[in-house]
Design an enzyme around this catalytic site. Structure first.
Site, PDB file in Angstrom:
ATOM      1  CB  SER A 128      -0.892   0.011   1.242  1.00 17.49           C
ATOM      2  OG  SER A 128      -1.524   1.265   1.417  1.00 17.49           O
ATOM      3  CE1 TYR A 153      -4.286  -1.948   4.608  1.00 20.75           C
ATOM      4  CE2 TYR A 153      -3.667   0.284   3.995  1.00 20.75           C
ATOM      5  CZ  TYR A 153      -4.016  -1.010   3.637  1.00 20.75           C
ATOM      6  OH  TYR A 153      -4.075  -1.361   2.316  1.00 20.75           O
TER       7      TYR A 153
END
Length: 331
Positions: A128, A153
């Site tokens: 990501s 995350y």
């Protein structure tokens, strides 16, 4: 040849499978259809895939459960893996951190073990752009340090990259990690701004605009993402001690996959308004915890190595999503 795709009922996984089926690949899709967002949307994606011509075996299982995963795949053959399943969402990671450790850490190690023991020819996995965290250098390059995540995350995705480097070094497993930048398009996720803005504008409800609208995102259309994922799958990193994108000399490459053109949040909203034919009611909000001000992908490495070249601007992509949304909702 057969490709195992995790996150088969997710936005990117569904879209990748659709394209792989079109080119004649045999697919094994894995997903547990969890309730992080509307399970009906996930079920509809799988139903759509099953309606297409092609070879798709869908297995409902939790890849974060090693025993369940191994059991469900014990008689299933595949030679490549695209690991896109994950617990997504920056803000939700603040509310429910254990879900991210389970899915993104345990789940990733389970796929690495699967790739190792099955001697998989190549595993492409989702990282990501969140790993760049508080990085101030723009555009973000895969050569930049990513040691300062601002959300759990992001920390789990950085951990996935580190574990992958270890497996590539120890077991010479060919691995490619892709740092996705704000993916959007038809069949997208309801927790993403584009979906929420479109839904609220069409229903005459206000939208929450964080940091008072002063944010930049490298919006990347799903078709461009899919093209990049599949191009990477077709070109595993070589085990030749050469320096790969991201700094590894093992068969492990890291790439940014974005549009290479950050857009202002206000511009995005204007395009949605035009596509919806209605003006937005805006609630101006402060920056959310875990968010970053801007994302901007340096895609030189993936362009050079893989030939990746995004082609869809938000002027085209956002109306495509709005039109799909209206049709999906019967509006």
């Amino acid at each position: 040849m057969t490709v195992l795709v995790t996150g088969a009922a997710g936005f990117i996984g569904f879209s990748v499978i659709q394209k792989l089926l079109e080119r004649g690949e045999d697919i094994v899709g894995v997903d547990n259809i969890n309730d992080y967002y509307d399970t009906q949307l996930k079920e509809d994606r799988i139903s759509f895939l099953q309606s297409l011509n092609g070879s798709l075996q869908f297995i409902k299982t939790d890849f974060a459960d090693d025993e369940a995963l191994e059991d469900s795949l014990k008689n299933v053959e595949f030679d490549r893996i695209i690991h896109l399943g994950a617990q997504a969402g920056v803000r939700y990671s603040i509310e429910n951190p254990r879900a991210y450790i389970r899915a993104n850490i345990m789940g990733h190690i389970n796929l690495l073990e699967l790739a190792r023991h099955r001697q998989t020819k190549h595993m492409v996995y989702a990282s990501s752009s969140s790993v760049y965290g508080s990085n101030k250098i723009s555009p973000f390059s895969v050569e930049h340090r990513v040691d300062n995540p601002v959300s759990l995350y992001a920390a789990t995705k950085k951990s996935d990259e580190l574990m992958s480097e270890t497996y590539a070094h120890l077991y010479r497993t060919p691995l490619t990690g892709l740092r996705f930048f704000t993916v959007y398009g038809p069949w997208g996720r309801p927790d993403m701004a584009l979906w929420m803005f479109t839904e609220n504008i069409l229903n005459g409800k206000p939208i929450n605009v964080f940091n008072n609208g002063d944010m930049m995102r490298d919006f990347t259309y799903i078709d461009d993402i899919v093209a990049g994922v599949i191009a990477c799958l077709d070109k595993p990193p070589k085990d030749d001690e050469s320096l790969k994108a991201g700094g590894s000399v093992s068969p492990h490459a890291l790439y940014n996959i974005g549009n290479n053109k950050p857009e202002h949040l206000g511009t995005m909203i204007e395009i949605i308004e035009k596509a919806c034919g209605k003006k937005a009611q805006k609630n101006m909000m402060p920056m959310q915890a875990g968010d970053v001000y801007a994302s901007f992908a340096d895609i030189d490495a993936i362009a050079k190595d893989i030939g990746y070249k995004p082609t869809t601007s938000i002027d085209v992509g956002i109306p495509n999503f709005v039109n799909w949304y209206k049709e999906y909702k019967g509006l």
